[in-house]
Design a protein around this motif. Structure first.
Motif, PDB file in Angstrom:
ATOM      1  N   ILE A   1      62.991 -43.743  16.203  1.00 54.47           N
ATOM      2  CA  ILE A   1      62.746 -42.437  15.603  1.00 54.47           C
ATOM      3  C   ILE A   1      62.771 -42.651  14.099  1.00 54.47           C
ATOM      4  CG2 ILE A   1      63.624 -40.071  15.468  1.00 54.47           C
ATOM      5  CD1 ILE A   1      65.548 -41.164  17.873  1.00 54.47           C
ATOM      6  N   THR A   2      61.689 -42.274  13.433  1.00 53.71           N
ATOM      7  CA  THR A   2      61.724 -42.425  11.979  1.00 53.71           C
ATOM      8  C   THR A   2      61.825 -41.046  11.350  1.00 53.71           C
ATOM      9  OG1 THR A   2      59.337 -42.564  12.109  1.00 53.71           O
ATOM     10  CG2 THR A   2      60.503 -44.606  11.706  1.00 53.71           C
ATOM     11  N   THR A   3      62.565 -40.982  10.308  1.00 50.94           N
ATOM     12  CA  THR A   3      62.651 -39.735   9.553  1.00 50.94           C
ATOM     13  C   THR A   3      61.733 -39.888   8.360  1.00 50.94           C
ATOM     14  OG1 THR A   3      64.521 -40.678   8.422  1.00 50.94           O
ATOM     15  CG2 THR A   3      65.026 -39.211  10.231  1.00 50.94           C
ATOM     16  N   PRO A   4      60.570 -39.208   8.395  1.00 44.81           N
ATOM     17  CA  PRO A   4      59.555 -39.443   7.358  1.00 44.81           C
ATOM     18  C   PRO A   4      60.096 -39.210   5.958  1.00 44.81           C
ATOM     19  CG  PRO A   4      58.818 -37.828   9.002  1.00 44.81           C
ATOM     20  CD  PRO A   4      60.225 -38.151   9.321  1.00 44.81           C
ATOM     21  N   ALA A   5      60.923 -38.198   5.801  1.00 47.27           N
ATOM     22  CA  ALA A   5      61.385 -37.861   4.460  1.00 47.27           C
ATOM     23  C   ALA A   5      62.172 -39.018   3.853  1.00 47.27           C
ATOM     24  CB  ALA A   5      62.235 -36.600   4.503  1.00 47.27           C
ATOM     25  N   GLU A   6      63.118 -39.530   4.607  1.00 51.58           N
ATOM     26  CA  GLU A   6      63.964 -40.567   4.024  1.00 51.58           C
ATOM     27  C   GLU A   6      63.521 -41.982   4.387  1.00 51.58           C
ATOM     28  OE1 GLU A   6      67.623 -38.157   4.973  1.00 51.58           O
ATOM     29  OE2 GLU A   6      65.762 -37.185   4.413  1.00 51.58           O
ATOM     30  N   GLY A   7      62.534 -42.078   5.299  1.00 46.86           N
ATOM     31  CA  GLY A   7      62.055 -43.393   5.708  1.00 46.86           C
ATOM     32  C   GLY A   7      63.079 -44.185   6.512  1.00 46.86           C
ATOM     33  N   GLU A   8      64.023 -43.501   7.092  1.00 48.08           N
ATOM     34  CA  GLU A   8      65.019 -44.216   7.886  1.00 48.08           C
ATOM     35  C   GLU A   8      64.489 -44.430   9.299  1.00 48.08           C
ATOM     36  OE1 GLU A   8      69.217 -42.622   6.111  1.00 48.08           O
ATOM     37  OE2 GLU A   8      68.012 -41.262   7.310  1.00 48.08           O
ATOM     38  N   GLU A   9      64.984 -45.475   9.939  1.00 51.02           N
ATOM     39  CA  GLU A   9      64.533 -45.765  11.297  1.00 51.02           C
ATOM     40  C   GLU A   9      65.737 -45.791  12.238  1.00 51.02           C
ATOM     41  OE1 GLU A   9      61.624 -48.906  13.599  1.00 51.02           O
ATOM     42  OE2 GLU A   9      62.233 -49.307  11.541  1.00 51.02           O
ATOM     43  N   TYR A  10      65.649 -45.004  13.283  1.00 53.45           N
ATOM     44  CA  TYR A  10      66.741 -44.941  14.252  1.00 53.45           C
ATOM     45  C   TYR A  10      66.258 -45.369  15.622  1.00 53.45           C
ATOM     46  CZ  TYR A  10      69.507 -42.523  10.819  1.00 53.45           C
ATOM     47  OH  TYR A  10      70.214 -42.236   9.701  1.00 53.45           O
TER      48      TYR A  10
END
Ligand SMILES: [Zn+2]
Ligand SMILES: [Zn+2]
Length: 644
Positions: free
Chosen positions: A322-331
């Motif tokens: 799961i990526t959070t587009p805003a912060e570019g984090e990847e889970y």
């Protein structure tokens, strides 16, 4: 002289080279009749292959997986021989033995499809060929000869397989007029196969790839005695009745929804009740053994799994990230709870006096399974482990193992699993470079497991070479009421994660040391455990666990009010009770409620209402007579207490 060493270290000498079958015969004629394959210096061989050097030898009968494998693999060849005779020009893919029986992937000439009724004809042919007692002969040929042979047969499936083999000798097996490319081993002749049942047909892509052609997979099972087939078929019938998916529906325990997604079980109220009961039970035991409960999230930063190695091992395609587009984090969805627990361990400094730290969590994890592999609650994509991790000093390993074994004993007793064995998996000492951790620690850990099992009087088998690269382990195999084996409960030593996560404690010497980690899950997962439990008990759970313990059956609507009074009374004692107040005849109510497998049925009518009593029926035991409500409550509470 040929010196043969047996597993019990006894040695026999023979004047000249001889076969495994001859070795068996030299021991006893009855063993010679039972033996199916032989392991020579760690490699499995045909019984008829000559042993011409000193060797360690293990003879395998039907009781060993190796024996069954040779038997069923030979049966796959027999089936192929029969199919080739009935349908000349058939092409053969692969035909292995499986857990129960065997299959062969075939491509019939002219695109012909097999129907269930064709199986009978093949079965008949197999019986005929088996009775010919045709010798199954191993022949070693060159790759060129093998290519020539299967070119003649026009079998491009086998040619594809041969082309991938390295140059050198290739073994083929022959029986009658049938030849198959094969590593073996096989039975000495077809006459060993006495009872045959072809069980089903399915489609299977060549080499498991959707881009390839669809082959027909024919499944079968065979036995060395006719009687064993009869018993097996009876067991299958019973297994069908006990199928946890069927009972789960009847008892309204769980369901699946296409809208939610495949392999994602939904626990219905009664199933949730059952599951919570199991959790409470385990929590209580774990508390007694000084575990601390923790809670961690369902996802984690992919960086965490890169540290743990799970990301690399399972591949990034296995789990949806799961990526959070805003912060570019990847889970990533959590495939394991261990990395989270390692971080909890690290959340404060630990001293040798703090150890062992025992961290427990009913942690839900997600793992991708192909849709074809999904099966009820036994193979799912999301499941909850009764997970715990113990962080201890190397000198505490044995004691910790003994305590985990105790917990597993308590669980097996309360859930009526009386027949189990344990397997100790150790390292392969000849390939010690495969393993992480020092030789000294491995020696200690292996010794600790063996001694712990010994001191607990546990029946074990030892499997050298079966340990994970990061530590030895102990597995429990239980046999259910139908004689099927299930793997439940694993205790795994781990030197890898403490290293990857840099875990440490301050020793008595004021230096930093690395703790040892133990992973343990007595149930494995709650989903799979509930499935096994349903099939083991046929849904007749022990009283303490039953989602509903008592059902009140008023003889007519007139007594609904009295039934409610009884229910209120039983509620005070936390006895899980319901009323069947439908406007139905009592006979019908009894029949319907039997299907729900509620342990106690209380029938109430005029007499009972007048005397504050209930008429008691115990599932599986029939009529228990009339007793006062208080007597009944006391009896049932005593029974529950006795079971836990
Ligand atoms: Zn084969
Ligand atoms: Zn773990």
């Amino acid at each position: 002289m040929i010196k043969i060493t047996f597993p019990d270290k006894s040695v026999r000498e023979f004047p000249e080279p001889l076969t495994g079958l001859e070795i068996a015969r030299s021991i006893s004629n009855s063993l010679a009749k039972e033996v199916l394959a032989v392991t020579v210096d760690g490699k499995i061989w045909d019984l008829t292959r000559t042993i011409s050097h000193d060797a360690s030898v293990k003879l395998h009968t039907w009781d060993d997986p190796e024996g069954k494998e040779a038997f069923w693999h030979s049966s796959a060849h027999l089936m192929a021989e029969a199919i080739e005779q009935i349908y000349p020009g058939t092409k053969f893919g692969i035909g292995p033995s499986i857990e129960t029986g065997f299959y062969y992937d075939i491509d019939l000439p002219g695109g012909r499809q097999l129907a269930e009724k064709d199986l009978q004809q093949i079965e008949k042919k197999m019986v005929e060929l088996a009775r010919q007692n045709n010798a199954i002969v191993r022949r070693e040929i060159s790759k060129a000869e093998a290519l020539e042979l299967f070119t003649q047969k026009n079998d491009e499936l086998k040619l594809e397989l041969i082309n991938e083999l390295e140059d050198g000798t290739i073994s083929v097996y022959e029986q009658g007029n049938f030849t198959d490319l094969c590593r073996g081993p096989h039975l000495p002749h077809t006459g060993y196969i006495k009872a045959i049942k072809l069980t089903s047909i399915a489609g299977a892509y060549w080499r498991g790839s959707e881009n390839n052609r669809m082959l027909t997979r024919v499944y079968g099972v065979t036995f060395p005695k006719q009687k064993m087939l009869g018993e097996y078929l009876t067991m299958l019938e019973e297994a069908k009745k006990r199928d946890h998916r069927k009972i789960g529906r009847e008892m309204e325990l769980f369901t699946f929804s296409e809208a939610v997604g495949q392999g994602l079980p939904l626990w219905l109220p009664k199933g949730a009740q059952l599951r919570m009961q199991l959790e409470e039970f385990l929590k209580k035991i774990q508390k007694r053994y000084n575990y601390e409960q923790v809670i961690t999230p369902h996802i984690g930063d992919v960086k965490l799994y890169k540290i743990s190695g799970h990301y690399e091992k399972y591949g990034k395609d296995s789990f949806h990230t799961i990526t959070t587009p805003a912060e570019g984090e990847e889970y990533m969805l959590k495939p394991m709870n261990c990395p989270h627990h390692c971080e909890i361990y690290k959340s404060k400094p630990r001293s040798y006096k703090d150890l062992p730290v025992r961290m427990a969590e009913f942690g839900t994890v997600y793992r991708y399974e192909q849709s074809g592999e999904l099966h009820g609650l036994t193979r799912v994509r999301g499941f909850t482990q009764d997970d715990a991790h113990i962080f201890c000093r190397p000198d505490q390993l044995k004691d910790e193992f003994k305590k985990v074994i105790d917990i597993i004993f308590i669980i097996f007793k309360a859930l009526h699993f009386d027949d189990y064995i344990a397997q100790i998996s150790l390292r392969d000492k000849e390939n010690s470079e495969k393993y992480i951790g020092t030789v000294e620690n491995w020696n200690k850990a292996e010794q600790a497991i063996i001694e712990a099992c010994d001191e607990k009087g546990l029946k074990t088998t030892i499997e050298p070479g079966e340990a994970a690269f990061y530590g030895p382990k102990l597995d429990f195999m239980v046999r259910d009421a139908l004689g099927r084996s299930w793997q439940l409960g694993t205790i795994q030593v781990d030197y890898n994660l403490p290293e990857r996560f840099n875990l440490e404690y301050i020793g008595a010497d004021d230096n930093r040391h690395q703790p040892v980690m133990i992973h343990r899950a007595p149930f494995g997962s709650l989903e799979r455990f509930v499935a096994v439990l349903i099939e083991h008990t046929a849904g007749k759970f022990p009283l303490w666990l039953a989602p509903e313990q008592v059902v009140l059956l008023p003889i007519s609507e007139k007594y609904n009010e009295y039934a409610q009074k009884v229910l209120n009374f039983l509620n005070i004692y936390d006895i899980r009770t319901i009323i069947d107040d439908r406007n139905e005849k009592i006979g019908r109510k009894i029949r319907d409620n039997e299907l729900k497998r509620i342990p106690y049925m209380l029938i109430v009518g005029e007499q009972e209402a007048e005397s504050d009593t209930v008429s008691v029926r115990r599932q599986g035991h029939g009529d228990k007579g009339v007793m006062t409500i208080k007597e009944f409550a006391e009896m049932i509470l005593a029974e529950i207490k006795d079971q836990q």
